[in-house]
Design a protein around this motif. Sequence first.
Motif, mmCIF file in Angstrom:
data_model
loop_
_atom_site.group_PDB
_atom_site.id
_atom_site.type_symbol
_atom_site.label_atom_id
_atom_site.label_comp_id
_atom_site.label_asym_id
_atom_site.label_seq_id
_atom_site.Cartn_x
_atom_site.Cartn_y
_atom_site.Cartn_z
ATOM 1 N N ASP A 136 17.972 64.602 -7.127
ATOM 2 C CA ASP A 136 16.892 65.574 -7.098
ATOM 3 C C ASP A 136 16.731 66.264 -8.455
ATOM 4 O OD1 ASP A 136 14.928 67.244 -6.225
ATOM 5 O OD2 ASP A 136 16.274 68.602 -5.155
ATOM 6 N N LEU A 137 17.890 66.675 -9.033
ATOM 7 C CA LEU A 137 17.841 67.380 -10.318
ATOM 8 C C LEU A 137 17.328 66.479 -11.431
ATOM 9 C CD1 LEU A 137 21.207 69.309 -10.084
ATOM 10 C CD2 LEU A 137 18.921 70.322 -10.235
ATOM 11 N N VAL A 140 15.410 63.751 -11.134
ATOM 12 C CA VAL A 140 13.982 63.479 -10.920
ATOM 13 C C VAL A 140 13.166 64.676 -11.408
ATOM 14 C CG1 VAL A 140 12.180 63.210 -9.151
ATOM 15 C CG2 VAL A 140 14.283 61.870 -8.994
ATOM 16 N N ASP A 141 13.634 65.874 -11.060
ATOM 17 C CA ASP A 141 12.919 67.081 -11.457
ATOM 18 C C ASP A 141 12.830 67.187 -12.980
ATOM 19 O OD1 ASP A 141 11.755 69.666 -10.537
ATOM 20 O OD2 ASP A 141 13.330 70.454 -11.851
ATOM 21 N N TRP A 142 13.951 66.923 -13.650
ATOM 22 C CA TRP A 142 13.959 67.000 -15.115
ATOM 23 C C TRP A 142 12.948 66.022 -15.700
ATOM 24 C CZ3 TRP A 142 14.419 64.156 -19.492
ATOM 25 C CH2 TRP A 142 14.658 64.858 -20.692
ATOM 26 N N PHE A 192 20.716 66.845 -21.361
ATOM 27 C CA PHE A 192 20.598 67.274 -19.970
ATOM 28 C C PHE A 192 21.752 66.705 -19.142
ATOM 29 C CE2 PHE A 192 18.905 65.748 -15.810
ATOM 30 C CZ PHE A 192 18.923 66.973 -15.152
ATOM 31 N N LEU A 229 10.301 64.691 -14.362
ATOM 32 C CA LEU A 229 8.907 65.058 -14.101
ATOM 33 C C LEU A 229 8.481 66.211 -15.012
ATOM 34 C CD1 LEU A 229 8.854 64.751 -10.214
ATOM 35 C CD2 LEU A 229 7.698 63.251 -11.841
ATOM 36 N N GLU A 230 9.411 67.168 -15.194
ATOM 37 C CA GLU A 230 9.127 68.286 -16.092
ATOM 38 C C GLU A 230 8.929 67.803 -17.526
ATOM 39 O OE1 GLU A 230 9.230 72.175 -15.834
ATOM 40 O OE2 GLU A 230 8.032 71.016 -14.424
#
Lengths: 142, 316
Positions: free
Chosen positions: B20-21, B23-25, B90, B27-28
Amino acid sequence: MGKKIVGQIKLHIKAGKATPQPPIGPALGQAGVNIMEFCKAFNARTASIGDATVPTIITVFSDKSFTFVTKAAPVSESVRKAAGIDKGSKLPGRDSAGKITKSQVQKIAEAKMADLYAIDLEGAMRTVEGTARSMGIEVVEG
Amino acid sequence: MAENQEWVELTVTVPVAAQDLVVDWLLEAGASGVQESYPGLFPADGEGEVISGDPSEWWGEAPKNKSGKVDLTAWLPKSYLSLENDFQGFLQRLEARFPGILAHKVSIENVPAQDWNANWKATWKPTAIGMRLMVCPSWEEPPETDRIVMRIDPGMAFGTGTHFTTASCLSLIEEIVEKTTVDSLLDVGTGSGILAIGALLLGVKRAVGIEVDLDALAEARENAVRNGVADRMTVTSAGVGSGEGQFDVVVANLVAHTIVRLAKPICQAVADGGWLILSGILAEHEETVDREIQAHGLKRHASMTEDSWVTLLYRP
Ligand SMILES: C[S@@+](CC[C@H](N)C(=O)[O-])C[C@H]1O[C@@H](n2cnc3c(N)ncnc32)[C@H](O)[C@@H]1O
């Protein structure tokens, strides 16, 4: 009935904004699906969601037709929204200070229970809190 | 949509818990989307391979993901030059929570611009629509037929005739043309131009196609030339209601919320005694669209439906 399933694809894509570009292009192109037809159906169904990422599972049949289901937005996105952190206001990866309350955590956990593989709400809340902390967001009482 | 945009494809293997983290990174960071894959995992009772996705979301007994890992693939604009550095940074920050996450190789490759629909195109064959038309891919030899052949290359635009929304609009146009003389037709959201071109081939004298997508606009123009109707067809990016006047037939195959948003100028473009064809509407949105159109004084005349799609016909 009797349509054979030939594949399944899972994508995280923006609601209402599907285009034939990646990731939809390469993922569905490989499966031989008419990309424009998917984009149209997806955008029609998700346009009203607004600015959000939608996990989407597409099932492809042997005649190149398809169906798809959409799931709830990922935890991190809900957390970022609850903490009021603007998209694009931080550099990707840079820790962003922000706060989210316990009751917000609970709301997100409730909405995502099914997807979190958590047995109880407590467990789901712990997962949400863990996600928030990894994002540099503090969990506060309230 | 910029068809010529170049992308890089980033692939990384991460623990499912970190997915989740990550994927979020991504997309951001500007990824247009992320694909999940679980290589080597097959559904217990599915008939085919899982191209990507988690087979536990398949029906039947869920296979166990023993590795606890997932492959993520993201596509980012080539212009993001420090991507590799930023992403490694990251992952370093994630290492404390997910020990070992740094051990996996991150692959970043260039993806040349290309026609992603090529595979599908190879399977698209000439298709009969209504009683009189036959849509034939521009790259295929047209079959022996009494029907009027329309040659279409959709490029990256929508509109091949294989989708119910397009085919139903064409059938209705054909029915109207059989019944009365149609001088003019307005096609809102013309895509490949298929509806306007089909109408012209069926005898409509002139047509205007409106389109917001510049790639589609170019495809529509080329398709008009391909079918010898370019002199009777205008393709424009000007908005509906910006002075093109009234038409005997107005057709709009859009999505419901766009139809509702444009309802006023669309309804005003229908001449007295004319026809309005609306499509691209999901059954769940039919009522909202219907209410809006009736509120502008048009009366419902007929409807067609297939799967969850609805096509509606109105008259002033
Ligand atoms: C579903 S396609 C229809 C294509 C073709 N008319 C057909 O029936 O197959 C809808 C098209 O409308 C265009 N479109 C979307 N919003 C629009 C707007 N506000 N004005 C004009 N065109 C629009 C899209 O770019 C797309 O090409």
